[in-house]
Enzyme design. Structure first.
Site, PDB file in Angstrom:
ATOM      1  N   LEU C  77       9.780  -4.277  -2.215  1.00 22.21           N
ATOM      2  CA  LEU C  77       8.374  -3.211  -1.799  1.00 22.21           C
ATOM      3  C   LEU C  77       7.142  -4.056  -2.371  1.00 22.21           C
ATOM      4  O   LEU C  77       7.243  -4.233  -3.549  1.00 22.21           O
ATOM      5  CB  LEU C  77       8.631  -1.888  -2.437  1.00 22.21           C
ATOM      6  CG  LEU C  77       9.942  -1.415  -2.319  1.00 22.21           C
ATOM      7  CD1 LEU C  77       9.989   0.088  -2.979  1.00 22.21           C
ATOM      8  CD2 LEU C  77      10.546  -1.286  -0.901  1.00 22.21           C
ATOM      9  N   CYS C  78       6.436  -4.070  -1.283  1.00 26.94           N
ATOM     10  CA  CYS C  78       4.954  -4.568  -1.585  1.00 26.94           C
ATOM     11  C   CYS C  78       4.192  -3.610  -2.765  1.00 26.94           C
ATOM     12  O   CYS C  78       4.279  -2.450  -2.503  1.00 26.94           O
ATOM     13  CB  CYS C  78       4.215  -4.683  -0.470  1.00 26.94           C
ATOM     14  SG  CYS C  78       2.444  -5.063  -0.751  1.00 26.94           S
ATOM     15  N   ILE C  79       3.770  -4.132  -3.828  1.00 24.87           N
ATOM     16  CA  ILE C  79       3.435  -3.507  -4.913  1.00 24.87           C
ATOM     17  C   ILE C  79       2.150  -2.464  -4.548  1.00 24.87           C
ATOM     18  O   ILE C  79       2.298  -1.402  -4.875  1.00 24.87           O
ATOM     19  CB  ILE C  79       3.246  -4.346  -6.105  1.00 24.87           C
ATOM     20  CG1 ILE C  79       2.814  -3.247  -7.362  1.00 24.87           C
ATOM     21  CG2 ILE C  79       2.295  -5.344  -6.095  1.00 24.87           C
ATOM     22  CD1 ILE C  79       2.965  -3.720  -8.592  1.00 24.87           C
ATOM     23  N   ALA C  82       3.423   0.194  -2.351  1.00 25.20           N
ATOM     24  CA  ALA C  82       4.255   1.147  -3.342  1.00 25.20           C
ATOM     25  C   ALA C  82       3.303   2.005  -3.919  1.00 25.20           C
ATOM     26  O   ALA C  82       3.465   3.348  -4.130  1.00 25.20           O
ATOM     27  CB  ALA C  82       5.235   0.368  -4.062  1.00 25.20           C
TER      28      ALA C  82
END
Lengths: 105, 120, 130, 98
Positions: C77-79, C82
């Site tokens: 997941l793209c930080i 997220a």
């Protein structure tokens, strides 16, 4: 030690509007850096970059920006590395009161 | 254009969704890792290039300002849908990178010239 | 061939993320490899540990998790996507002083560098929008 | 040269649909999925537009069924998920319109 402004536990200031040069000195001290004229040049540059581009630079962009604004001898990663050891874009941005980076570039 | 390069196709308005933000985040990441890339602003995506934006007033980052930083990542040229730029009357004169206006055929050729195409 | 997948679709809006997980299963069944799956924007909802799906609907979080476990696939997941949607692992929950992790253990939180890696190391990079 | 697989996941007349129509070339293939399958509705303007492109047209079986669309006898070929993967094997890059 109670500081001038509230910081999170990674040392980023919580309210960006509270940044002042005095705060920068305090943030730098926490990083073990005593600010010199050369540091200030980069700190002002980082704030200028942020005002201009609404983002904090990754290392690649910071090096190029320094080169353009301060001359080729300062647009080198080794120069920035000496001033802000470890991760110059990240540590410099923290001291300059830029937002905490969302990502880990 | 190297066989490794990636084409970002930006198709959404700057603040109507978070697509524009996602695209520029991704593009800057590719550039920060020195991966060759190009940007094609297509259809409503040209609205990202409208000067005078101020995302601050709605609590967002200003997409146009972020795009201005592309040359700092050595992205010196962008491709823009000629028809859409005309229709939306986008003034591209002040953009700091070189702007290449492309027809549909040229946009298609651009897609064919890249290894991967990412549509945002 | 080596594939990577970019998912931009929320698990609860449109068919994009349902199609993505089925596509992933199919490509593996056809003997291809899947380098990683990167979730950006609303797609990070695919990694929410506490999402409850009605029993008569697809549980996409569970389907992704099963896929990851069975085939040892990295689900990233793209930080920045997220964080703003409250999808936090233990490290980020601690970093931002939040009570609990909300991330399903089959997923990891990572930077866009992993999308760069996916692009550089895959013959095909397939995007699933909303 | 067969190079681009367009995947269209948006309704007829949406910006994504219209941009996709402008960019498709005869060397390409187009797969309709999600809301995109409404362009496979027989006797619609959208299907007429699509057919005029003169390219290979496909639609995802499960999304057609979900929407209640029967495209037998049209220029659109239904494909299952395996067929989708097979298309990505044949076409070396994808452009997602959504």
């Amino acid at each position: 030690m109670p500081g001038l402004v509230e910081c999170d536990k990674e040392g980023f200031i919580c309210d960006l509007r509270q940044w002042t040069p005095e705060v920068a000195v305090e943030l730098a001290t926490a990083e073990g850096i005593a600010l010199t004229e050369q540091h200030w040049e980069i700190i002002h540059l980082l704030r200028q970059y942020y005002a201009q581009y609404d983002s904090a630079p990754a290392m690649r962009a910071l090096v190029k920006y320094c080169g353009r604004e301060l001359g080729a001898d300062k647009g080198r990663s080794i120069y920035l590395m000496r001033l802000f050891p470890g991760s110059p874009a990240k540590i410099g941005s923290k001291i300059a009161g830029l937002p905490k980076p969302e990502n880990c570039l | 254009m190297t066989p490794q390069s990636v084409l970002f196709v930006l198709r959404h308005s700057p603040y109507g969704s978070d697509m524009a933000k996602s695209a520029i985040d991704a593009a800057l990441a590719f550039a920060a890792f020195e991966q060759p890339l190009n940007l094609l602003f297509l259809g409503d995506g040209v609205l990202q290039l409208m000067p005078g934006q101020d995302g601050k007033v709605i609590g967002r980052k200003t997409i146009y300002k972020q795009l201005l930083s592309l040359p700092m990542y050595d992205v010196e040229r962008i491709y823009v849908d000629r028809l859409a730029a005309q229709r939306h009357r986008i003034d591209l004169a002040a953009f700091p990178a070189s702007v290449e206006r492309v027809s549909e055929g040229e946009a298609h050729a651009l897609m064919c010239d890249h290894r991967h195409v990412l549509g945002f | 061939m080596k594939y990577s997948i970019l998912v931009m679709a929320s698990p609860t809006a449109g068919q994009g993320s349902a199609t993505a997980v089925s596509f992933a299963r199919s490509l593996l069944a056809r003997g291809h490899t899947l380098h990683n799956v990167f979730f950006q924007g609303d797609a990070v909802g695919n990694g929410l540990a506490n999402a409850i799906f009605p029993q008569d609907e697809r549980n996409l979080v569970g389907e992704w998790a099963a896929l990851a476990e069975q085939h040892k696939i990295e689900l990233i997941l793209c930080i920045s996507s997220a964080l703003r949607r409250g999808v936090l692992d233990k490290v980020e929950a601690h970093r931002y002083e939040r009570a609990a992790s909300t991330l399903h253990p089959a997923f990891t939180i990572g930077g866009l560098g992993q999308l760069v890696d996916a692009s550089a190391n895959s013959d095909r990079l397939i995007t699933f929008g909303h | 040269m067969t190079v681009i697989l367009h995947t269209l996941g948006a309704l007829p007349d949406s910006a994504a649909f219209n941009d996709c129509m402008r960019l498709c070339r005869q060397s390409d293939a187009l797969l309709l999925l999600g809301d995109g399958v409404y362009a496979a509705c027989p006797n619609t303007q959208a299907l007429y537009q699509l057919s005029a492109l003169g390219i290979e047209l496909y639609a995802l079986t499960e999304d057609l069924a979900a929407a209640g669309i029967h495209c037998e006898g049209t220029t659109v070929q239904p494909v299952d998920m395996d067929g989708f993967v097979e298309l990505t094997e044949r076409y070396s890059r994808q452009m997602a319109w959504y």
